[in-house]
Design a protein around this motif. Structure first.
Motif, PDB file in Angstrom:
ATOM      1  N   LEU A  11       0.947  -1.027   0.082  1.00 36.13           N
ATOM      2  CA  LEU A  11       0.336   0.156   0.125  1.00 36.13           C
ATOM      3  C   LEU A  11       0.569   1.319  -0.176  1.00 36.13           C
ATOM      4  O   LEU A  11       0.399   2.256  -0.654  1.00 36.13           O
ATOM      5  N   ALA A  12       2.269   1.053   0.539  1.00 40.94           N
ATOM      6  CA  ALA A  12       2.715   2.400   1.274  1.00 40.94           C
ATOM      7  C   ALA A  12       3.196   2.264  -0.212  1.00 40.94           C
ATOM      8  O   ALA A  12       3.494   4.345  -0.980  1.00 40.94           O
ATOM      9  N   MET A  13       4.051   1.569  -0.812  1.00 40.82           N
ATOM     10  CA  MET A  13       4.581   2.113  -2.616  1.00 40.82           C
ATOM     11  C   MET A  13       3.715   1.787  -3.307  1.00 40.82           C
ATOM     12  O   MET A  13       3.789   2.689  -4.121  1.00 40.82           O
ATOM     13  N   ASP A  14       1.891   1.470  -3.712  1.00 42.89           N
ATOM     14  CA  ASP A  14       1.561   1.831  -4.372  1.00 42.89           C
ATOM     15  C   ASP A  14       1.072   3.746  -4.360  1.00 42.89           C
ATOM     16  O   ASP A  14       0.615   4.225  -5.700  1.00 42.89           O
ATOM     17  N   SER A  15       0.841   4.033  -2.651  1.00 42.99           N
ATOM     18  CA  SER A  15       1.278   5.625  -3.236  1.00 42.99           C
ATOM     19  C   SER A  15       1.696   6.772  -4.330  1.00 42.99           C
ATOM     20  O   SER A  15       2.415   7.763  -3.907  1.00 42.99           O
ATOM     21  N   MET A  16       2.690   5.945  -4.578  1.00 42.51           N
ATOM     22  CA  MET A  16       3.996   6.339  -5.361  1.00 42.51           C
ATOM     23  C   MET A  16       3.587   5.345  -7.031  1.00 42.51           C
ATOM     24  O   MET A  16       5.207   5.868  -7.127  1.00 42.51           O
ATOM     25  N   ARG A  17       3.098   4.994  -7.054  1.00 39.77           N
ATOM     26  CA  ARG A  17       2.930   4.172  -8.156  1.00 39.77           C
ATOM     27  C   ARG A  17       2.912   5.518  -9.459  1.00 39.77           C
ATOM     28  O   ARG A  17       3.374   6.254  -9.082  1.00 39.77           O
ATOM     29  N   LEU A  18       2.524   4.742 -10.808  1.00 36.48           N
ATOM     30  CA  LEU A  18       2.759   5.531 -11.593  1.00 36.48           C
ATOM     31  C   LEU A  18       0.733   6.304 -11.204  1.00 36.48           C
ATOM     32  O   LEU A  18       0.260   5.321 -11.061  1.00 36.48           O
ATOM     33  N   ASN A  19       0.484   7.863 -11.588  1.00 34.73           N
ATOM     34  CA  ASN A  19      -0.385   7.947 -11.107  1.00 34.73           C
ATOM     35  C   ASN A  19      -2.307   7.578 -11.666  1.00 34.73           C
ATOM     36  O   ASN A  19      -1.162   7.530 -13.072  1.00 34.73           O
ATOM     37  N   GLN A  20      -3.084   7.362 -11.699  1.00 32.78           N
ATOM     38  CA  GLN A  20      -3.942   6.407 -11.683  1.00 32.78           C
ATOM     39  C   GLN A  20      -4.422   7.117 -13.540  1.00 32.78           C
ATOM     40  O   GLN A  20      -5.248   6.790 -13.933  1.00 32.78           O
ATOM     41  N   LYS A  21      -4.470   8.273 -13.484  1.00 28.68           N
ATOM     42  CA  LYS A  21      -5.278   8.994 -14.766  1.00 28.68           C
ATOM     43  C   LYS A  21      -3.786   8.716 -15.782  1.00 28.68           C
ATOM     44  O   LYS A  21      -4.358   7.772 -16.654  1.00 28.68           O
ATOM     45  N   ASP A  22      -2.646   9.269 -15.765  1.00 31.11           N
ATOM     46  CA  ASP A  22      -1.668   8.258 -16.373  1.00 31.11           C
ATOM     47  C   ASP A  22      -1.684   6.920 -17.140  1.00 31.11           C
ATOM     48  O   ASP A  22      -1.519   5.780 -18.211  1.00 31.11           O
ATOM     49  N   SER A  23      -1.861   5.682 -16.275  1.00 28.35           N
ATOM     50  CA  SER A  23      -1.899   4.756 -15.462  1.00 28.35           C
ATOM     51  C   SER A  23      -3.012   4.507 -17.042  1.00 28.35           C
ATOM     52  O   SER A  23      -2.614   3.346 -17.941  1.00 28.35           O
ATOM     53  N   ILE A  24      -4.454   4.975 -16.448  1.00 31.38           N
ATOM     54  CA  ILE A  24      -5.685   4.421 -17.410  1.00 31.38           C
ATOM     55  C   ILE A  24      -5.530   5.161 -19.169  1.00 31.38           C
ATOM     56  O   ILE A  24      -5.610   4.024 -19.911  1.00 31.38           O
ATOM     57  N   ASN A  25      -4.493   6.225 -19.221  1.00 29.15           N
ATOM     58  CA  ASN A  25      -4.524   5.955 -20.564  1.00 29.15           C
ATOM     59  C   ASN A  25      -2.960   5.682 -21.376  1.00 29.15           C
ATOM     60  O   ASN A  25      -2.526   5.022 -22.159  1.00 29.15           O
ATOM     61  N   LEU A  26      -2.040   4.738 -20.268  1.00 26.64           N
ATOM     62  CA  LEU A  26      -1.120   4.392 -20.932  1.00 26.64           C
ATOM     63  C   LEU A  26      -1.522   3.092 -21.038  1.00 26.64           C
ATOM     64  O   LEU A  26      -1.638   2.137 -22.018  1.00 26.64           O
ATOM     65  N   TYR A  27      -2.730   2.218 -20.580  1.00 27.29           N
ATOM     66  CA  TYR A  27      -3.462   1.037 -20.477  1.00 27.29           C
ATOM     67  C   TYR A  27      -3.884   1.094 -22.325  1.00 27.29           C
ATOM     68  O   TYR A  27      -4.210   0.243 -22.660  1.00 27.29           O
ATOM     69  N   LYS A  28      -4.805   2.000 -22.400  1.00 32.88           N
ATOM     70  CA  LYS A  28      -5.540   2.347 -23.548  1.00 32.88           C
ATOM     71  C   LYS A  28      -4.862   2.354 -24.540  1.00 32.88           C
ATOM     72  O   LYS A  28      -5.148   1.473 -25.408  1.00 32.88           O
ATOM     73  N   THR A  29      -3.879   3.168 -24.668  1.00 34.14           N
ATOM     74  CA  THR A  29      -2.617   3.002 -25.614  1.00 34.14           C
ATOM     75  C   THR A  29      -2.267   1.635 -25.947  1.00 34.14           C
ATOM     76  O   THR A  29      -2.163   0.742 -26.871  1.00 34.14           O
ATOM     77  N   LEU A  30      -1.607   0.923 -25.420  1.00 36.16           N
ATOM     78  CA  LEU A  30      -1.142  -0.314 -24.920  1.00 36.16           C
ATOM     79  C   LEU A  30      -2.297  -1.301 -25.825  1.00 36.16           C
ATOM     80  O   LEU A  30      -1.694  -2.033 -26.114  1.00 36.16           O
ATOM     81  N   GLN A  31      -3.222  -1.610 -25.466  1.00 37.05           N
ATOM     82  CA  GLN A  31      -4.724  -2.259 -25.819  1.00 37.05           C
ATOM     83  C   GLN A  31      -4.855  -1.725 -26.977  1.00 37.05           C
ATOM     84  O   GLN A  31      -5.362  -3.037 -27.833  1.00 37.05           O
ATOM     85  N   ASN A  32      -4.640  -1.717 -27.323  1.00 38.03           N
ATOM     86  CA  ASN A  32      -4.666  -0.439 -29.433  1.00 38.03           C
ATOM     87  C   ASN A  32      -3.574  -1.936 -29.797  1.00 38.03           C
ATOM     88  O   ASN A  32      -3.532  -1.982 -31.440  1.00 38.03           O
ATOM     89  N   HIS A  33      -2.562  -1.778 -29.210  1.00 33.45           N
ATOM     90  CA  HIS A  33      -1.464  -3.118 -29.878  1.00 33.45           C
ATOM     91  C   HIS A  33      -1.396  -4.208 -29.414  1.00 33.45           C
ATOM     92  O   HIS A  33      -0.585  -4.498 -27.903  1.00 33.45           O
ATOM     93  N   LYS A  34      -2.155  -5.605 -30.564  1.00 31.57           N
ATOM     94  CA  LYS A  34      -1.339  -6.545 -29.276  1.00 31.57           C
ATOM     95  C   LYS A  34      -0.333  -7.604 -29.976  1.00 31.57           C
ATOM     96  O   LYS A  34      -0.005  -8.683 -29.349  1.00 31.57           O
ATOM     97  N   HIS A  35       0.756  -6.462 -29.985  1.00 32.36           N
ATOM     98  CA  HIS A  35       1.921  -7.138 -30.107  1.00 32.36           C
ATOM     99  C   HIS A  35       2.556  -6.922 -28.681  1.00 32.36           C
ATOM    100  O   HIS A  35       3.700  -7.339 -28.992  1.00 32.36           O
ATOM    101  N   ILE A  36       2.627  -6.510 -28.263  1.00 30.92           N
ATOM    102  CA  ILE A  36       2.924  -6.243 -26.636  1.00 30.92           C
ATOM    103  C   ILE A  36       3.673  -7.602 -26.152  1.00 30.92           C
ATOM    104  O   ILE A  36       2.510  -8.518 -25.634  1.00 30.92           O
ATOM    105  N   ARG A  37       4.513  -7.878 -25.573  1.00 28.94           N
ATOM    106  CA  ARG A  37       4.556  -9.080 -25.231  1.00 28.94           C
ATOM    107  C   ARG A  37       5.205  -9.200 -23.483  1.00 28.94           C
ATOM    108  O   ARG A  37       4.547 -10.517 -22.696  1.00 28.94           O
ATOM    109  N   HIS A  38       5.570  -8.039 -22.481  1.00 28.44           N
ATOM    110  CA  HIS A  38       5.508  -8.188 -21.598  1.00 28.44           C
ATOM    111  C   HIS A  38       5.570  -6.882 -21.150  1.00 28.44           C
ATOM    112  O   HIS A  38       6.267  -5.714 -21.932  1.00 28.44           O
ATOM    113  N   ILE A  39       5.587  -6.826 -19.459  1.00 27.57           N
ATOM    114  CA  ILE A  39       6.090  -4.993 -18.914  1.00 27.57           C
ATOM    115  C   ILE A  39       7.234  -5.360 -18.160  1.00 27.57           C
ATOM    116  O   ILE A  39       6.960  -6.683 -17.203  1.00 27.57           O
ATOM    117  N   PHE A  40       7.906  -5.120 -18.347  1.00 25.14           N
ATOM    118  CA  PHE A  40       9.318  -5.297 -17.102  1.00 25.14           C
ATOM    119  C   PHE A  40       9.801  -3.706 -16.206  1.00 25.14           C
ATOM    120  O   PHE A  40       9.106  -2.278 -16.568  1.00 25.14           O
TER     121      PHE A  40
END
Length: 276
Positions: free
Chosen positions: A165-194
Motif C-alpha cells: 500500500l505505501a509503495m502503491d501511493s508512489m506508483r504511476l498516477n491513476q490518470k496516466d495509468s489509464i491512458n497508458l493502458y488504453k494505448t497499449l491495448q490497441n497494440h496486440k504485439h506487446i508481450r511483457h512489461i518490466f
C-alpha cells in the motif's frame, strides 16, 4: 534469447553509504555472477533509480562498474535520477523532442521501449510516476513504427496497484495509468512489461499484459500489505532476473519465462540428483 534485468541500484558518490552500506559491493557481486553464469545473455536492462541523489559523480562511478558486464546494457531512469546528468554519462540514453529520456532499441525480432516516468518538467520533485500526453504521443508513434515486431515495455513505476500500500501511493498516477493502458491495448504485439521501484519480487498480469519486477540491488522493501503510511526498508538478499524468450517458429507464440537469481550465495553447496 536471454535477457538480464537489474533494478534500483541507488549509487551514491564513491564511498558514500546509502542506508548504511555502499551499493557497489552488491552490484559487483551481481556482475561477477552474471558474467560467470550468464555471459551468453544478449543484453541487460536496468529499470531505474540507478543513482540515489542523481549526482554526476554517482553516474560516472556507476558506469565504471556497469562497464564490467560482458554484454550490452540499457538503463532507464527512476524518481531518484536526474536526466541531465544521466545523459552526460550514458551515451546510449536519448531524449525525445520534449526532453524526456525515453528511447527504443531493436534486437533481432523484438523491440524494447524504455519509458520515462519521472515527474513532469513543471512538477515539484516527487517520487510518484507520471506519463503525460507528450510522452504518450511518443509511445504511440513508436508502437506504430514497430507494429510488426514483438514489443517489450520497460519503465520504472508500476502503472497499477500491487497490494504494497505505501509503495502503491508512489506508483504511476491513476490518470496516466489509464491512458497508458488504453494505448497499449490497441497494440496486440506487446508481450511483457518490466518495471522496478518496488524493490520486491513481483509477477502477474495487468489486464491483457504480463509483468514482472524484482528486488533492488541496493535495498529491498518488506512485504507489508497493511501499512499505508510507511515504506519499511528491508535488507534481504538482492537478486537479478534471467528472462528467457523462446520462439521456436513464426507460427508459435513466444514463451517468456522469468527466473530469479539469488546471487549472494553463489558459492553455496549443491547436491546433484539424477533425473534418469
Amino acid at each position: 534469447m536471454k535477457i538480464i534485468q537489474l533494478t534500483d541500484i541507488h549509487y551514491g558518490n564513491k564511498k558514500e553509504a546509502i542506508y548504511g552500506r555502499e551499493p557497489s559491493f552488491t552490484l559487483s557481486m551481481a556482475i561477477e555472477s552474471i558474467n560467470t553464469k550468464h555471459n551468453d545473455a544478449d543484453f541487460c536492462i536496468i529499470t531505474g533509480d540507478i543513482t540515489h541523489h542523481g549526482s554526476l559523480e554517482a553516474y560516472r562511478y556507476l558506469k565504471s562498474d556497469l562497464d564490467n558486464l560482458k554484454m550490452p546494457y540499457y538503463v532507464l531512469l527512476g524518481n531518484h535520477d536526474e536526466r541531465a546528468h544521466a545523459l552526460k554519462v550514458f551515451s546510449h540514453l536519448k531524449s525525445d523532442e520534449n526532453g524526456f529520456v525515453q528511447y527504443s532499441f531493436v534486437y533481432g525480432h523484438i523491440v524494447f521501449l524504455m519509458l520515462d516516468t519521472l515527474q513532469g518538467h513543471d512538477e515539484n520533485k516527487k517520487h510518484a510516476g507520471f506519463y503525460c500526453k507528450k510522452r504518450l504521443d511518443w509511445l504511440r508513434n513508436k508502437l506504430e513504427t514497430y507494429k510488426n515486431h514483438d514489443v517489450y515495455i520497460a519503465l520504472h513505476h508500476a502503472p497499477f496497484n500491487t497490494g504494497l500500500l505505501a509503495m502503491d501511493s508512489m506508483r504511476l498516477n491513476q490518470k496516466d495509468s489509464i491512458n497508458l493502458y488504453k494505448t497499449l491495448q490497441n497494440h496486440k504485439h506487446i508481450r511483457h512489461i518490466f518495471f522496478g521501484h518496488y524493490h520486491s519480487t513481483l509477477a502477474g498480469k495487468w489486464g491483457d499484459f504480463s509483468f514482472s519486477s524484482l528486488k533492488g540491488i541496493s535495498h529491498q522493501v518488506k512485504l507489508d500489505l497493511i501499512d499505508k503510511e510507511n515504506v519499511w526498508l528491508d535488507f534481504k538478499n538482492p537478486e537479478y532476473s534471467v528472462v528467457l524468450i523462446d520462439k521456436q517458429s513464426p507460427e508459435e507464440p513466444a514463451t517468456i519465462c522469468v527466473h530469479y537469481e539469488d546471487f549472494m550465495f553463489d558459492r553455496r553447496l549443491y547436491i546433484k540428483e539424477s533425473i534418469n
